[in-house]
Design a protein around this motif. Sequence first.
Motif, PDB file in Angstrom:
ATOM      1  N   ASP A  33      35.490  41.285  42.416  1.00  0.00           N
ATOM      2  CA  ASP A  33      35.469  39.916  42.936  1.00  0.00           C
ATOM      3  C   ASP A  33      34.769  39.906  44.290  1.00  0.00           C
ATOM      4  N   ILE A  34      33.578  39.311  44.351  1.00  0.00           N
ATOM      5  CA  ILE A  34      32.816  39.335  45.602  1.00  0.00           C
ATOM      6  C   ILE A  34      32.781  37.929  46.195  1.00  0.00           C
ATOM      7  N   HIS A  35      33.951  37.476  46.612  1.00  0.00           N
ATOM      8  CA  HIS A  35      34.084  36.145  47.205  1.00  0.00           C
ATOM      9  C   HIS A  35      35.199  36.191  48.241  1.00  0.00           C
ATOM     10  N   ILE A  36      35.437  35.084  48.904  1.00  0.00           N
ATOM     11  CA  ILE A  36      36.439  35.015  49.966  1.00  0.00           C
ATOM     12  C   ILE A  36      37.854  35.056  49.372  1.00  0.00           C
ATOM     13  N   GLU A  40      47.697  36.986  52.535  1.00  0.00           N
ATOM     14  CA  GLU A  40      49.089  36.733  52.905  1.00  0.00           C
ATOM     15  C   GLU A  40      49.536  37.623  54.049  1.00  0.00           C
ATOM     16  N   SER A  41      48.744  38.659  54.366  1.00  0.00           N
ATOM     17  CA  SER A  41      49.047  39.509  55.513  1.00  0.00           C
ATOM     18  C   SER A  41      47.760  40.151  55.999  1.00  0.00           C
ATOM     19  N   ALA A  42      47.755  40.573  57.251  1.00  0.00           N
ATOM     20  CA  ALA A  42      46.561  41.171  57.848  1.00  0.00           C
ATOM     21  C   ALA A  42      46.238  42.526  57.244  1.00  0.00           C
ATOM     22  N   ARG A  51      41.509  38.538  44.402  1.00  0.00           N
ATOM     23  CA  ARG A  51      42.096  38.181  43.112  1.00  0.00           C
ATOM     24  C   ARG A  51      43.036  36.986  43.230  1.00  0.00           C
ATOM     25  N   ARG A  52      43.703  36.831  44.369  1.00  0.00           N
ATOM     26  CA  ARG A  52      44.573  35.674  44.562  1.00  0.00           C
ATOM     27  C   ARG A  52      43.769  34.371  44.549  1.00  0.00           C
ATOM     28  N   THR A  53      42.549  34.396  45.071  1.00  0.00           N
ATOM     29  CA  THR A  53      41.699  33.206  45.019  1.00  0.00           C
ATOM     30  C   THR A  53      41.395  32.833  43.568  1.00  0.00           C
TER      31      THR A  53
END
Length: 285
Positions: A33-36, A40-42, A51-53
């Motif tokens: 996945d090559i996106h923003i 949820e944490s630093a 993957r969350r996106t």
Amino acid sequence: MTSTYSAAASTAANYYDSDDADRFYAGIWGGEDIHIGLYESAEEPIATASRRTVDALIALIGQPLPPNQATTLRVVDFGSGYGGAARRLCSSPGIRVDAINISAVENNRHRLLNQEAGLSECITVHDASFEAVPLPDSCADVIWSQDAILHSGDRRTVMQEAARLLKPGGVMVMTDPMAADGVNADSLTAILSRIHLADLGSPERYHRWATEAGLTRTAWHDRTPMLIEHYKRVRLELRRRREDLESSITPAYLERMDAGLGHWVDGGHSGKLSWGLMRFSKPLN
């Protein structure tokens, strides 16, 4: 290249086809996945946030995925990269994805990963531009795009293509690094010169282009802090692994990438950039 590709699209293809870019994005920018990402944490891995996106966009579609193979949902992915989203979608039964991507290098890796995952039959990878998609009118239930349309030289045409491809009642879900509303290209010179673009879209521009194409914006979730966090995280990872990366990526590329990532972080902090999740719907009639 074919004559249907804009100059900006051709520039993007040449960039992503380079060995340096392929190795950097595959190794640092989240892998599949090559996106923003949505963090949820630093300390969270880039790939996890990315993957969350994907999962957040799936939720934004706003309709249940088909429960079995008897019903098929057709998704057209604009700028599919290495196909992480397509494979995630096809992990549910009844999903078929047409992946539209201009980079031959990315598409070759995409096909290989599909084959390894046993998903080649439900994902068709097209060597094509999303400015001129080689698919018929009203064929798609969903148009999907993550951080890709910025590379188009004619984003209005891309939104028209989305409207053409969607069935009545279909939806488009997307993200894109954008200028903040009211910010002109003169304020983004450092960013634009690096990615060889004349300008960026903005939330309001996409809203206007969609309306002109006959689509209705039904969701806009502003998550600009995630743009800042993502580019900052990628830059930190580049610096942490710099010595190892130089064994396969040229130092000049890494130096330019480091500087470019810094421009995105600075632009986000200064309020000049925007990023988030959008959904557009095509009316039933």
